[in-house]
Design an enzyme around this catalytic site. Sequence first.
Site, mmCIF file in Angstrom:
data_model
loop_
_atom_site.group_PDB
_atom_site.id
_atom_site.type_symbol
_atom_site.label_atom_id
_atom_site.label_comp_id
_atom_site.label_asym_id
_atom_site.label_seq_id
_atom_site.Cartn_x
_atom_site.Cartn_y
_atom_site.Cartn_z
ATOM 1 N N HIS A 286 2.583 6.391 3.557
ATOM 2 C CA HIS A 286 2.103 5.427 1.919
ATOM 3 C C HIS A 286 0.921 6.449 2.886
ATOM 4 O O HIS A 286 -0.108 6.884 2.218
ATOM 5 C CB HIS A 286 2.360 4.685 1.273
ATOM 6 C CG HIS A 286 1.822 4.360 0.268
ATOM 7 N ND1 HIS A 286 1.661 5.579 -0.120
ATOM 8 C CD2 HIS A 286 1.843 3.465 -0.917
ATOM 9 C CE1 HIS A 286 0.991 5.172 -1.847
ATOM 10 N NE2 HIS A 286 1.148 3.624 -1.867
ATOM 11 N N HIS A 325 3.518 17.628 -0.420
ATOM 12 C CA HIS A 325 3.586 16.572 -1.385
ATOM 13 C C HIS A 325 5.026 16.623 -1.933
ATOM 14 O O HIS A 325 5.393 17.410 -2.965
ATOM 15 C CB HIS A 325 1.819 16.686 -2.567
ATOM 16 C CG HIS A 325 1.907 15.768 -2.933
ATOM 17 N ND1 HIS A 325 2.538 15.460 -4.074
ATOM 18 C CD2 HIS A 325 1.402 14.530 -2.623
ATOM 19 C CE1 HIS A 325 2.143 13.650 -3.919
ATOM 20 N NE2 HIS A 325 1.112 13.195 -3.485
ATOM 21 N N ASP A 381 -4.748 14.313 2.235
ATOM 22 C CA ASP A 381 -4.841 14.126 3.893
ATOM 23 C C ASP A 381 -5.371 15.179 4.206
ATOM 24 O O ASP A 381 -5.322 14.821 5.208
ATOM 25 C CB ASP A 381 -3.746 13.571 3.984
ATOM 26 C CG ASP A 381 -3.040 11.943 2.771
ATOM 27 O OD1 ASP A 381 -4.699 11.413 3.227
ATOM 28 O OD2 ASP A 381 -2.319 11.624 3.487
#
Length: 467
Positions: A286, A325, A381
């Site tokens: 996560h 993703h 990220d």
Amino acid sequence: MATEQQTQDTNAADAASAGNTETLTVTDNRTGKTYELPIEDGTVKGMDLRQIKVSEDDFGLMSYDPAFTNTASCRSSVTYIDGEAGILEHRGYSIEQLCERSTFLEVAYLLIFGELPTGPQLDRWTFDITHHTYVHEDLKQFFEGFRYDAHPMGMLLAGVGALSTFYPDAKQIDDPEERYMSAVRLIAKVPTLAAFSYRHNMGFPYAYPDNDLNFSENFLSMMFKKTEAKHVPKAALSRALDVLFILHADHEQNCSTNAVRGVGSSDVDPYSAVAAGVAALYGPLHGGANEAVLKMLRRIESPDNIPAFLERVKERGEKLMGFGHRVYKNYDPRARIIQQHMDEVFEATEYNPLVEIARELEKRALDDDYFTSRKLYPNVDFYSGIIYEAMEIPANMFTVIFAIPRTAGWVAQWMEMHEDPATKIARPRQIYTGARERDYVAIDDRDGPEKIVGPPARRPKRPRRGA
Ligand code: ACO
């Protein structure tokens, strides 16, 4: 008298002839019976399956969806995502507009109360958050009990859970005043606990909040203040951090939000529910991808090594971290926004060669059919870790920093759940796969391996600080 089968078939035919196309007609081939299930908001109700039975004493049909990948667990008006189109909106406002025109505290208000605040509302909200940033001195003592090298996320998790013991009135979750105070305290104190966990790790004395600073400046001050009387961070850094906070504030029913809702559905106080969210975020699947991106870029070492690295990815020897993703099958809108703030941060900080590698890696991957055909684009990220590193924030703090803004999302989702009349204690079903109706066996008559799985061999002790 009509049989059950005839009645059901008639209902299905009636619905179809009445032009009610918002239904799903299901035929159970085990029995030949047909059922008409209403479709609402593109979903069928799981409980509507229960009527589908092979016999009177049959429990009824259930759905099986281990990771809730195709199950809506709630109705929510907080965050909208269209992963195919790369759209993220909070309460209907695009993430692009919010990042350009808003502040994190304003977005936190929007998430929780559903509307952008008026001037006086924002003043009051900012005042309340600013004046609840201190934590009880006993909580500071509690933090001092951790080992010098305790992971800051473990400390934050414990600290948020411990807050419930300092505010026992928060258990009165039906009282709107108490709910408001819990929201304020959580958003205000999580940055303080986060910064304290860092300073404990570094062996620095804790730095108290500074009410003259805004939310992001105050966090950077609590992190980095040394001997100076006042620490005012560079504007480029505090603004970039504020944008990163907005980008991470909420992302609908992800793992940690689902944890907050699941635990909160027991009517526990919100500090305990949010602690569950922190625990979920602690998991590498996560909250840990940006650290993995940094490690990957360091391994690549130089832009010259990128082609060989991408070949290894295509041969499945590596993963291109920070790409892809579960929801976004297009450019993650948050990654695009981060890019716009990177230059300001890098101008205000020391040169980092990883930036060049990251930019070249992105360019080459986006030019490569292997990645575009699989809809693999940079996610939030890909660049966030490099920005944090430029701000001299260590990698073990990345997830802790993620938790600061996400607290606003968790609180908003917890509030929404509390007000939803459909809320019940979360309690999924299971498909039982174990044995049944065995006769108890006396201990002397039991078979089993001689050796049982025991504790691991003792590892050498970690050295104490200064050793
Ligand atoms: N690098 C290389 N190949 C990839 C990557 C990647 N990062 N991600 C997916 N693929 C490939 C898969 O191998 C698969 O290829 P195939 O069809 O030839 O078998 C295809 O792309 C589709 O991938 P899925 O596994 O179906 O994608 P899924 O939606 O399940 O995975 C995930 C999403 C877990 C994020 C994945 O893309 C990944 O591991 N990315 C790297 C880790 C990362 O950056 N995580 C952060 C996510 S953002 C966040 O959590 C805040």
